[in-house]
Design an enzyme around this catalytic site. Sequence first.
Site, PDB file in Angstrom:
ATOM      1  N   HIS A 155       0.831  -1.221   0.000  1.00 27.12           N
ATOM      2  CA  HIS A 155       0.000   0.000   0.000  1.00 27.12           C
ATOM      3  C   HIS A 155       0.857   1.258   0.000  1.00 27.12           C
ATOM      4  O   HIS A 155       0.438   2.290   0.507  1.00 27.12           O
ATOM      5  CB  HIS A 155      -0.940   0.046   1.213  1.00 27.12           C
ATOM      6  CG  HIS A 155      -1.655  -1.245   1.476  1.00 27.12           C
ATOM      7  ND1 HIS A 155      -2.890  -1.547   0.943  1.00 27.12           N
ATOM      8  CD2 HIS A 155      -1.288  -2.345   2.199  1.00 27.12           C
ATOM      9  CE1 HIS A 155      -3.257  -2.758   1.341  1.00 27.12           C
ATOM     10  NE2 HIS A 155      -2.296  -3.275   2.088  1.00 27.12           N
ATOM     11  N   LYS A 282      16.372  21.939 -12.288  1.00 24.06           N
ATOM     12  CA  LYS A 282      15.670  20.665 -12.421  1.00 24.06           C
ATOM     13  C   LYS A 282      16.467  19.569 -13.110  1.00 24.06           C
ATOM     14  O   LYS A 282      17.209  19.783 -14.050  1.00 24.06           O
ATOM     15  CB  LYS A 282      14.380  20.883 -13.216  1.00 24.06           C
ATOM     16  CG  LYS A 282      13.345  21.665 -12.449  1.00 24.06           C
ATOM     17  CD  LYS A 282      12.554  20.790 -11.500  1.00 24.06           C
ATOM     18  CE  LYS A 282      11.382  20.204 -12.246  1.00 24.06           C
ATOM     19  NZ  LYS A 282      10.717  19.195 -11.446  1.00 24.06           N
ATOM     20  N   GLU A 289       9.588   8.154 -17.174  1.00 23.20           N
ATOM     21  CA  GLU A 289       8.185   8.577 -17.361  1.00 23.20           C
ATOM     22  C   GLU A 289       7.676   8.211 -18.748  1.00 23.20           C
ATOM     23  O   GLU A 289       6.529   7.783 -18.922  1.00 23.20           O
ATOM     24  CB  GLU A 289       8.060  10.091 -17.155  1.00 23.20           C
ATOM     25  CG  GLU A 289       8.263  10.513 -15.712  1.00 23.20           C
ATOM     26  CD  GLU A 289       8.321  12.019 -15.588  1.00 23.20           C
ATOM     27  OE1 GLU A 289       7.437  12.604 -14.961  1.00 23.20           O
ATOM     28  OE2 GLU A 289       9.259  12.644 -16.134  1.00 23.20           O
TER      29      GLU A 289
END
Length: 461
Positions: A155, A282, A289
């Site tokens: 979970h 960044k 992705e």
Amino acid sequence: MKLWAGRFTKATDILTEEFNASIEVDSRMYRQDIEGSIAHAAMLARQGIISQAECDQIVAGLKEIREELEAGQLEFSVEAEDVHMNIETLLTAKIGEVGKKLHTARSRNDQVALDVRLYLRDEVLEVRRLILALQETILQLAAEHIETIMPGYTHMQKAQPVTLGHHLLAYFEMLRRDIGRLDDCRKRLLAMPLGSGALAATGFPLDRDYVRVQLGFTELTRNSLDGVSDRDFAIEFCSFASILMMHLSRWAEELVLWSTEEFSFMTLDDAFSTGSSIMPQKKNPDIAELVRGKTGRVYGDLITLLTLMKALPLAYNKDMQEDKEALFDAVDTVKKCLLVFTPMLATARFNKQQMAKSARGSFTNATDLADYLANKGLPFRDAHAVVGQAVLYCINNHCALEELELPTLQRFSELIDKDVYQSLDIKACIARRSIPGGPAPVAVERALEESRQWLESIKHG
Ligand code: ARG
């Protein structure tokens, strides 16, 4: 003039011609189309259906066309519709009348079924090789991280400690099943459909088995109607590919998560990350992705094929021309994803300290305390309740189970003794899980050895 224009009195509408043509997509099968035609011509000559001299001319012409196509000296036309009629047109232009004999006892329906199978036969091996390379990388990494402690999750909540080596081998297992599915798909793929004709085979005395052997197929398709209308092999490939992508997407998701500052379990190499056009600081995990995102395309390809084939009556229907775009896309996407995923993984750096530190938090050793009590004779359900109380106490007092003094621990159960601390040690928690399939270094060592042997044994399969 169209190869099929005999019974027509009008030229095809120009937009219809464009709409009907598949050459833009199926031109990539030119090598397979030529390979199939060469085998077909050789068989026609052996059976005395065409002469040997005619066959020689056809084969030489086809080989020249292949070279010229490869050298970029020939162009396909939309007017000739698809790769099959383009090559036949080029052949007749090159060698004259005799070129028109090639299509004896053959239809584009069995021809295209053959070409797609030949195409996929080659691509399946390439995809297989790429999966095995990823598995090789997993084994190397897992061997380096047999002792690297990390938290295991359920979970997305910390659950019990495991090792990175064990975690990585979980992906090895998924890929092992993927290889199994791919190999299974390959078995049914290698059935040779030529001789099915348009749908009802042919009255010519073809030697189908000769063609089969020439092309390296393992069996013949057994029913001409099925031979031209079966696309199960493409669906099976896309289904294999979808499951593989699902696995990669789960992994990609973890890589994205693990490389956040919040997790800090790993750093992706700069070569497999990208920056932001506005935020100078960044470093984004775009590649992981994208692999995650491309999973959607491949599912789409599977659904395209399933929907395409749904409710199609026997035998060939033109709907089936649409199969190639989806199949090719699945092949291309899976290959591209595997090609970047493997080096991205191989160059990633894992933050062992952070992983180990994280594994120690959140009472990941609570089950071991319950097991400790169960070992001393307390029924597990009662032990579970006792440890729950101890955990609650720790939450309220901001400490870990192993930080409690023995008298405090004994307040929860008099079965607790000083050997409890050994039980609560994270390393020990992992080490005692040494049964087959467990995360203990000895178990992972054995799993690694078995995995290495398996990889070696199927490499050439
Ligand atoms: N281009 C067609 C395809 O990809 C080849 C078979 C065409 N057959 C036909 N009867 N029109 O499916």
